[in-house]
Design a protein around this motif. Structure first.
Motif, PDB file in Angstrom:
ATOM      1  N   LYS A   1       0.822  -1.210   0.000  1.00  0.00           N
ATOM      2  CA  LYS A   1       0.000   0.000   0.000  1.00  0.00           C
ATOM      3  C   LYS A   1       0.859   1.265   0.000  1.00  0.00           C
ATOM      4  O   LYS A   1       0.514   2.248  -0.639  1.00  0.00           O
ATOM      5  N   LEU A   2       1.972   1.232   0.725  1.00  0.00           N
ATOM      6  CA  LEU A   2       2.808   2.428   0.823  1.00  0.00           C
ATOM      7  C   LEU A   2       3.843   2.545  -0.290  1.00  0.00           C
ATOM      8  O   LEU A   2       4.095   3.647  -0.780  1.00  0.00           O
ATOM      9  N   ASN A   3       4.466   1.437  -0.664  1.00  0.00           N
ATOM     10  CA  ASN A   3       5.575   1.517  -1.610  1.00  0.00           C
ATOM     11  C   ASN A   3       5.489   0.532  -2.762  1.00  0.00           C
ATOM     12  O   ASN A   3       6.481   0.315  -3.444  1.00  0.00           O
ATOM     13  N   GLY A   4       4.339  -0.043  -2.998  1.00  0.00           N
ATOM     14  CA  GLY A   4       4.189  -0.964  -4.115  1.00  0.00           C
ATOM     15  C   GLY A   4       4.593  -0.385  -5.460  1.00  0.00           C
ATOM     16  O   GLY A   4       5.255  -1.049  -6.250  1.00  0.00           O
ATOM     17  N   PRO A   5       4.221   0.877  -5.758  1.00  0.00           N
ATOM     18  CA  PRO A   5       4.604   1.442  -7.050  1.00  0.00           C
ATOM     19  C   PRO A   5       6.118   1.567  -7.265  1.00  0.00           C
ATOM     20  O   PRO A   5       6.567   1.720  -8.388  1.00  0.00           O
ATOM     21  N   HIS A   6       6.887   1.491  -6.203  1.00  0.00           N
ATOM     22  CA  HIS A   6       8.336   1.636  -6.333  1.00  0.00           C
ATOM     23  C   HIS A   6       9.045   0.327  -6.678  1.00  0.00           C
ATOM     24  O   HIS A   6      10.246   0.335  -6.917  1.00  0.00           O
ATOM     25  N   ILE A   7       8.314  -0.775  -6.658  1.00  0.00           N
ATOM     26  CA  ILE A   7       8.932  -2.050  -7.023  1.00  0.00           C
ATOM     27  C   ILE A   7       9.145  -2.040  -8.535  1.00  0.00           C
ATOM     28  O   ILE A   7       8.209  -1.800  -9.300  1.00  0.00           O
ATOM     29  N   GLN A   8      10.366  -2.305  -8.947  1.00  0.00           N
ATOM     30  CA  GLN A   8      10.727  -2.194 -10.354  1.00  0.00           C
ATOM     31  C   GLN A   8      10.969  -3.545 -11.022  1.00  0.00           C
ATOM     32  O   GLN A   8      10.642  -3.722 -12.187  1.00  0.00           O
ATOM     33  N   GLN A   9      11.563  -4.496 -10.324  1.00  0.00           N
ATOM     34  CA  GLN A   9      12.053  -5.718 -10.949  1.00  0.00           C
ATOM     35  C   GLN A   9      10.989  -6.822 -10.976  1.00  0.00           C
ATOM     36  O   GLN A   9      10.232  -7.004 -10.020  1.00  0.00           O
TER      37      GLN A   9
END
Length: 191
Positions: A134-142
């Protein structure tokens, strides 16, 4: 005074039990200290994390050394390591290298957990995973990190604990509905 010729008792004495509890408490305290150092140094995280990442990976990998019928203490330490890693992932609002931190959870997916280990880890891992997404899911790149997230969710989706199952299913729902546009095409079949 113990007799030197008499064999030692296989059962731990209360003093040995207290020493084990003190050691466990000391390890948990040190882990909390490391977690706080990482979170307090957001601007220097790329310099701090490599110094402590190996410690987290080793602690999480130790789930294999916990005997299925044995003490829950090793599993408790693994749970604290996993929760600390997920906590670090949720602390940074703009931190875009979540993949590096989540990579320390990879040993979990290749381990077969005993029922007691799964009970100790299940609720905390799924709650931490849900919060992190919820907080940082969009930052996962790989792609490999997305696969890890799905595999961890799947590990606990059919958990005997209702809370762990609900958290895992809510995490998958959040992935599909809220983060669907961020998911690489390669991981959509996992969803």
């Amino acid at each position: 005074v113990p007799d030197e010729n008499e064999p030692a008792s296989p059962r731990p004495t209360s003093q040995q039990h207290d020493m084990l509890n003190d050691e466990l408490l000391g390890r948990v305290h040190a882990l909390e200290w490391l977690t706080n150092i990482c979170s307090s140094n957001e601007s220097r995280f790329d310099q701090v994390w490599p110094l402590v990442a190996q410690h987290f990976e080793h602690g999480i990998s130790s789930v294999a050394s916990a005997s299925p019928g044995g003490s829950a203490q090793p599993s408790l330490l693994v749970e604290r390591h996993v929760v600390s890693v997920l906590r670090i992932c949720t602390m940074f609002n703009e931190y875009e290298d979540v993949d590096t931190v989540l990579a320390t959870l990879r040993p979990l997916r290749s381990k077969s957990l005993s029922i007691s280990q799964a009970e100790i880890l299940g609720e905390r891992v799924t709650a931490g995973l849900l919060m992190m997404l919820k907080l940082n899911g969009p930052h996962i790149q790989q792609v490999d990190t997305w696969q890890l997230v799905f595999e961890l969710g799947r590990m606990y989706a059919h958990h005997p604990s209702l809370i762990a199952s609900v958290n895992a299913l809510e995490a998958v729902q959040h992935l599909v509905t809220e983060l669907g546009r961020f998911l690489p095409l390669q991981v959509l079949p996992l969803a």
